[in-house]
Design a protein around this motif. Structure first.
Motif, PDB file in Angstrom:
ATOM      1  N   LEU A  96     -72.035  10.407  23.554  1.00 38.52           N
ATOM      2  CA  LEU A  96     -71.093  11.484  23.959  1.00 38.52           C
ATOM      3  C   LEU A  96     -71.449  12.623  22.776  1.00 38.52           C
ATOM      4  O   LEU A  96     -71.276  13.785  23.404  1.00 38.52           O
ATOM      5  CB  LEU A  96     -69.502  11.087  23.717  1.00 38.52           C
ATOM      6  N   LYS A  97     -71.504  12.314  21.772  1.00 30.89           N
ATOM      7  CA  LYS A  97     -72.175  13.187  20.614  1.00 30.89           C
ATOM      8  C   LYS A  97     -73.225  14.128  20.989  1.00 30.89           C
ATOM      9  O   LYS A  97     -73.169  15.276  21.101  1.00 30.89           O
ATOM     10  CB  LYS A  97     -72.139  12.492  19.307  1.00 30.89           C
ATOM     11  N   GLU A  98     -74.221  13.232  21.413  1.00 26.83           N
ATOM     12  CA  GLU A  98     -75.578  14.025  22.001  1.00 26.83           C
ATOM     13  C   GLU A  98     -75.260  15.058  23.264  1.00 26.83           C
ATOM     14  O   GLU A  98     -75.801  16.009  23.277  1.00 26.83           O
ATOM     15  CB  GLU A  98     -76.484  12.671  22.515  1.00 26.83           C
ATOM     16  N   LEU A  99     -74.373  14.570  24.193  1.00 29.08           N
ATOM     17  CA  LEU A  99     -74.004  15.468  25.260  1.00 29.08           C
ATOM     18  C   LEU A  99     -73.583  16.734  24.663  1.00 29.08           C
ATOM     19  O   LEU A  99     -73.511  17.567  25.414  1.00 29.08           O
ATOM     20  CB  LEU A  99     -73.133  14.409  26.552  1.00 29.08           C
ATOM     21  N   LEU A 100     -72.489  16.368  23.780  1.00 30.94           N
ATOM     22  CA  LEU A 100     -71.848  17.710  23.270  1.00 30.94           C
ATOM     23  C   LEU A 100     -72.844  18.666  22.375  1.00 30.94           C
ATOM     24  O   LEU A 100     -72.646  19.813  22.746  1.00 30.94           O
ATOM     25  CB  LEU A 100     -70.803  17.257  22.245  1.00 30.94           C
ATOM     26  N   VAL A 101     -73.557  17.948  21.730  1.00 32.31           N
ATOM     27  CA  VAL A 101     -74.292  18.830  20.844  1.00 32.31           C
ATOM     28  C   VAL A 101     -75.735  19.385  21.294  1.00 32.31           C
ATOM     29  O   VAL A 101     -75.943  20.576  20.853  1.00 32.31           O
ATOM     30  CB  VAL A 101     -74.634  17.931  19.312  1.00 32.31           C
ATOM     31  N   LYS A 102     -76.247  18.647  22.276  1.00 31.66           N
ATOM     32  CA  LYS A 102     -77.340  19.012  22.892  1.00 31.66           C
ATOM     33  C   LYS A 102     -77.222  19.515  24.338  1.00 31.66           C
ATOM     34  O   LYS A 102     -76.481  18.804  24.992  1.00 31.66           O
ATOM     35  CB  LYS A 102     -78.567  17.823  22.761  1.00 31.66           C
ATOM     36  N   ALA A 103     -78.243  20.275  24.714  1.00 29.82           N
ATOM     37  CA  ALA A 103     -78.136  20.692  26.199  1.00 29.82           C
ATOM     38  C   ALA A 103     -78.713  19.402  27.021  1.00 29.82           C
ATOM     39  O   ALA A 103     -80.026  18.977  26.625  1.00 29.82           O
ATOM     40  CB  ALA A 103     -79.230  21.853  26.255  1.00 29.82           C
ATOM     41  N   CYS A 104     -78.032  19.046  27.798  1.00 34.94           N
ATOM     42  CA  CYS A 104     -78.507  17.713  28.630  1.00 34.94           C
ATOM     43  C   CYS A 104     -78.373  17.992  30.183  1.00 34.94           C
ATOM     44  O   CYS A 104     -77.742  19.092  30.622  1.00 34.94           O
ATOM     45  CB  CYS A 104     -77.623  16.646  28.224  1.00 34.94           C
ATOM     46  N   SER A 105     -78.923  17.333  30.989  1.00 34.55           N
ATOM     47  CA  SER A 105     -79.192  17.486  32.479  1.00 34.55           C
ATOM     48  C   SER A 105     -77.894  16.873  32.970  1.00 34.55           C
ATOM     49  O   SER A 105     -77.385  15.812  32.631  1.00 34.55           O
ATOM     50  CB  SER A 105     -80.274  16.818  32.983  1.00 34.55           C
ATOM     51  N   LEU A 114     -61.151  26.285  20.020  1.00 33.54           N
ATOM     52  CA  LEU A 114     -61.002  25.751  21.273  1.00 33.54           C
ATOM     53  C   LEU A 114     -61.944  26.590  22.324  1.00 33.54           C
ATOM     54  O   LEU A 114     -61.829  27.676  22.383  1.00 33.54           O
ATOM     55  CB  LEU A 114     -59.404  26.097  21.549  1.00 33.54           C
ATOM     56  N   SER A 115     -62.654  25.700  23.442  1.00 38.51           N
ATOM     57  CA  SER A 115     -63.353  26.218  24.343  1.00 38.51           C
ATOM     58  C   SER A 115     -62.503  26.940  25.475  1.00 38.51           C
ATOM     59  O   SER A 115     -61.196  26.652  25.576  1.00 38.51           O
ATOM     60  CB  SER A 115     -64.134  25.185  24.918  1.00 38.51           C
ATOM     61  N   LEU A 116     -63.112  27.631  26.346  1.00 37.94           N
ATOM     62  CA  LEU A 116     -62.203  27.958  27.519  1.00 37.94           C
ATOM     63  C   LEU A 116     -62.346  26.742  28.584  1.00 37.94           C
ATOM     64  O   LEU A 116     -62.656  25.923  28.481  1.00 37.94           O
ATOM     65  CB  LEU A 116     -63.284  28.967  28.348  1.00 37.94           C
ATOM     66  N   PRO A 117     -61.135  26.861  29.509  1.00 37.71           N
ATOM     67  CA  PRO A 117     -61.222  25.831  30.402  1.00 37.71           C
ATOM     68  C   PRO A 117     -62.382  25.357  31.261  1.00 37.71           C
ATOM     69  O   PRO A 117     -63.118  26.414  31.471  1.00 37.71           O
ATOM     70  CB  PRO A 117     -59.966  26.192  31.413  1.00 37.71           C
ATOM     71  N   LEU A 118     -62.683  23.989  31.211  1.00 40.38           N
ATOM     72  CA  LEU A 118     -64.034  23.688  31.946  1.00 40.38           C
ATOM     73  C   LEU A 118     -63.865  23.117  33.066  1.00 40.38           C
ATOM     74  O   LEU A 118     -62.843  22.297  33.185  1.00 40.38           O
ATOM     75  CB  LEU A 118     -64.824  23.004  30.662  1.00 40.38           C
ATOM     76  N   ALA A 119     -64.681  23.184  33.996  1.00 43.01           N
ATOM     77  CA  ALA A 119     -64.689  22.574  35.304  1.00 43.01           C
ATOM     78  C   ALA A 119     -65.384  21.203  35.617  1.00 43.01           C
ATOM     79  O   ALA A 119     -65.042  20.430  36.614  1.00 43.01           O
ATOM     80  CB  ALA A 119     -65.180  23.689  36.471  1.00 43.01           C
ATOM     81  N   SER A 120     -66.389  20.759  34.768  1.00 41.81           N
ATOM     82  CA  SER A 120     -67.162  19.775  34.990  1.00 41.81           C
ATOM     83  C   SER A 120     -67.782  19.198  33.639  1.00 41.81           C
ATOM     84  O   SER A 120     -67.770  20.044  32.733  1.00 41.81           O
ATOM     85  CB  SER A 120     -68.396  20.180  35.894  1.00 41.81           C
ATOM     86  N   ASP A 165     -70.657  20.808  31.819  1.00 43.95           N
ATOM     87  CA  ASP A 165     -70.061  21.950  31.094  1.00 43.95           C
ATOM     88  C   ASP A 165     -69.884  21.773  29.580  1.00 43.95           C
ATOM     89  O   ASP A 165     -69.390  22.377  28.733  1.00 43.95           O
ATOM     90  CB  ASP A 165     -69.014  22.993  31.512  1.00 43.95           C
ATOM     91  N   MET A 166     -69.893  20.175  29.260  1.00 45.52           N
ATOM     92  CA  MET A 166     -69.366  19.902  27.919  1.00 45.52           C
ATOM     93  C   MET A 166     -70.146  20.588  26.888  1.00 45.52           C
ATOM     94  O   MET A 166     -69.609  21.088  25.804  1.00 45.52           O
ATOM     95  CB  MET A 166     -69.822  18.327  27.877  1.00 45.52           C
ATOM     96  N   HIS A 167     -71.501  20.588  26.893  1.00 46.53           N
ATOM     97  CA  HIS A 167     -72.441  21.225  25.987  1.00 46.53           C
ATOM     98  C   HIS A 167     -71.838  22.857  25.672  1.00 46.53           C
ATOM     99  O   HIS A 167     -71.634  23.205  24.691  1.00 46.53           O
ATOM    100  CB  HIS A 167     -74.004  21.197  26.210  1.00 46.53           C
ATOM    101  N   ALA A 168     -71.782  23.486  26.892  1.00 52.07           N
ATOM    102  CA  ALA A 168     -71.493  25.098  26.707  1.00 52.07           C
ATOM    103  C   ALA A 168     -70.282  24.951  26.102  1.00 52.07           C
ATOM    104  O   ALA A 168     -69.955  25.880  25.412  1.00 52.07           O
ATOM    105  CB  ALA A 168     -71.277  25.603  28.232  1.00 52.07           C
ATOM    106  N   GLY A 169     -69.005  24.080  26.321  1.00 51.40           N
ATOM    107  CA  GLY A 169     -67.860  24.110  25.714  1.00 51.40           C
ATOM    108  C   GLY A 169     -67.864  23.862  24.500  1.00 51.40           C
ATOM    109  O   GLY A 169     -66.853  24.285  23.603  1.00 51.40           O
ATOM    110  N   PHE A 170     -68.610  22.854  24.115  1.00 51.63           N
ATOM    111  CA  PHE A 170     -68.822  22.791  22.572  1.00 51.63           C
ATOM    112  C   PHE A 170     -69.251  23.850  21.937  1.00 51.63           C
ATOM    113  O   PHE A 170     -68.760  24.262  20.536  1.00 51.63           O
ATOM    114  CB  PHE A 170     -69.899  21.347  22.399  1.00 51.63           C
ATOM    115  N   LEU A 171     -70.394  24.664  22.312  1.00 52.52           N
ATOM    116  CA  LEU A 171     -70.906  25.702  21.927  1.00 52.52           C
ATOM    117  C   LEU A 171     -69.674  26.771  21.579  1.00 52.52           C
ATOM    118  O   LEU A 171     -69.702  27.803  20.540  1.00 52.52           O
ATOM    119  CB  LEU A 171     -71.949  26.358  22.528  1.00 52.52           C
ATOM    120  N   GLN A 172     -69.017  27.072  22.537  1.00 53.87           N
ATOM    121  CA  GLN A 172     -67.633  27.960  22.912  1.00 53.87           C
ATOM    122  C   GLN A 172     -66.752  27.663  21.667  1.00 53.87           C
ATOM    123  O   GLN A 172     -66.429  28.313  20.837  1.00 53.87           O
ATOM    124  CB  GLN A 172     -66.980  27.989  24.069  1.00 53.87           C
TER     125      GLN A 172
END
Length: 528
Positions: free
Chosen positions: A153-162, A266-272, A275-282
């Motif tokens: 889960l950390k990898e999915l948050l920190v790195k861009a994943c497919s 705190l990220s913006l509300p995410l739909a999927s 979008d985890m990685h994008a949310g983490f960057l936010q």
């Protein structure tokens, strides 16, 4: 000790069983005796038991009923039947219910009973060991599974994943997807490095473990929360609820139990989940605003938060004030610059670099007078570059810099063209020519013909710094130059400037520069 209970309605049988076997000598403990099954159950529930010696025929609750109840409530207990000759059918029923063996009360020999008890003891010991091993395996598998899940889960948050990576994670770990919309939150312990250096918590791992436990316990009150430790006192949360109430409670608990503060992004509300990685960057970007806002806040992500570019102050203006030795003018300009920059219009990283540039201006002017930035007495136990790079808020940098400016002006007032005493000059020449050796103060003093204590006091009085501080400064000057050459490894540079322990060298370097040697190399070469 194996705990044994005797259940028989005949008192003489109970007395006989208690006396014919040397119980303790063979590793047994008699926990009590009962006249019927109900008394036996009460004692077992109260004291625990491993082996029950039970008669079949007893009032109120007979042996068969007792065995049935024990099988349901305490399946690990072994039952040994005490029977009479005419109890054969009952014995068969008892064995079918789970009794392990039987003895005939009228013909029973102490040795026979003891052999059966010892066999049961060995069986219980083996079963207990097997159960313990199974429990340990189950616990380890649980830990490994949890750690593997958190790592992924950390990898999915920190790195861009497919999207395929996300689907595989959900499938492999049976991950319960958060209800949409959901948020990614980053939580960071404020002043983390300072806390580690103070060593109040004995270890970094213990500190992070404690914070994680606090978050998990509070998170149980809120549905659909996942907690992940990132690194360096930073954690992430995935949650389907508006997290502000939970984050406030976490901050209060950490302050109460650990006397620490935490800041949250705190990220913006995410739909999927994609979008985890994008949310983490936010969330990371939001947390950067702590630089302006200060510690302990909950900061929501805002697109285009830093639209402005203040730009650095003109070098010439600073140099003019320094040349005039106008300390009040420098402090007033610092105050005006701080007031303008604290509006938070510029990205924190860019503004921090402007403070680094200001340090260079001060350093160059001191060098022009024959001084050295690293020979200036420390302010608040920090070197300038280390202070600007490691302090986490603009307020802290400003406060430190204004204090250091006063130290700086006292230093440059003392800078004149000065001829060192011969013995001081000899020390300086020895250090500059042999800085890469394992120099000791007492060896230098012996060569010059002074005692170590006298030379140390004299050197400090003449130069304003200790011999070892001067040696460290010269070594670090050389290290900074060597780091610009990528052909040298860090451990090689460490040895070249006189440190056999590269870890110790790296820690000293970071204390002066605010970054480790490898980071410094990347920073200098990248900027170049």
């Amino acid at each position: 000790m194996i705990r044994v209970l005797i259940a028989d309605d005949e008192i003489l049988v109970r007395v006989g069983l208690k006396t014919i076997i040397p119980w303790e000598q063979h590793g047994f403990e008699l926990i009590g005796e009962a006249a019927n099954g109900l008394e036996a159950l009460e004692l077992i529930r109260e004291r625990g038991c491993d082996i029950v010696l039970t008669d079949i025929r007893m009032p109120e609750c007979d042996g068969l009923t007792l065995i049935e109840k024990l099988k349901a409530e305490f399946p690990g207990i072994k039952c040994l039947i005490l029977s009479s000759h005419n109890d054969f059918e009952y014995v068969q029923k008892a064995l079918q219910l789970g009794a392990v063996d039987y003895v005939l009360k009228l013909t029973m020999e102490p040795g026979e009973l003891l052999d059966k008890l010892i066999a049961l003891k060995e069986r219980i010991t083996i079963e207990n060991e097997q159960q313990l091993q199974a429990s340990e395996r189950e616990f380890k598998m649980s830990v490994y599974s949890r750690e593997a899940k958190e790592k992924r889960l950390k990898e999915l948050l920190v790195k861009a994943c497919s999207p395929w990576d996300v689907e595989e994670f959900v499938r492999e770990f049976g991950f319960r997807e958060p209800v949409e919309p959901f948020y990614v939150v980053t939580i960071k312990l404020d002043r983390y490095q300072e806390e580690l250096e103070e060593n109040r918590f004995r270890s970094e791992r213990l500190l992070n473990f404690t914070v994680t436990n606090i978050m998990v316990e509070i998170g149980k009150k809120y549905d659909a929360c996942e907690f992940v430790e990132i690194d360096n006192g930073q954690f992430a949360i995935l949650t389907s609820i508006d997290p502000c109430e939970m984050l406030t409670e976490i901050g209060s608990a950490v302050q109460t139990f650990l006397q620490l503060s935490v800041s949250s992004g705190l990220s913006l509300p995410l739909a999927s989940l994609n979008d985890m990685h994008a949310g983490f960057l936010q969330a990371e970007e939001a947390l950067l605003h702590r630089f302006y806002q200060g510690y302990g806040g909950i900061i929501a992500y805002k697109p285009d938060r830093y639209p402005g570019h203040i730009g650095p102050q003109a070098d010439e203006e600073w140099l003019k004030l320094l040349e005039l030795r106008d300390e009040a003018g420098v402090l007033e300009r610092l105050n005006r610059w701080y007031a303008v920059s604290s509006t938070g219009q510029e990205h924190p990283d860019e503004l921090r670099e402007q403070w680094i540039r200001l340090v260079h201006i001060f350093a160059n002017y001191a060098a022009k007078l024959g001084g050295d930035l690293y020979s200036i007495p420390l302010h608040a136990d920090r070197y300038p570059f280390h202070a600007v790079r490691s302090l986490e808020t603009l307020q802290e940098i400003y406060d430190w810099f204004t204090g250091w400016t006063r130290v700086y002006f006292r230093y440059i007032q003392q800078l004149t063209v000065k001829v060192w005493r011969p013995e001081i000059q000899a020390v300086i020449e020895t250090i500059r020519s042999r800085y890469n050796e394992n120099l000791k103060v007492f060896e230098i003093a012996k060569e010059i013909g002074f005692t170590e204590n006298y030379l140390s006091v004299l050197f400090k009085k003449e130069t304003g710094e200790t011999i070892m501080d001067y040696l460290t400064r010269i070594r670090m000057d050389q290290a900074r130059e060597l780091l610009k050459d990528q052909s040298y490894k860090i451990y090689e540079i460490s040895e070249m400037v006189g440190y056999s322990d590269s870890n110790y060298f790296s820690k000293l370097f970071k204390k002066m520069e605010g970054m480790y040697p490898l980071e410094f190399r990347k920073h200098v070469l990248g900027r170049g």
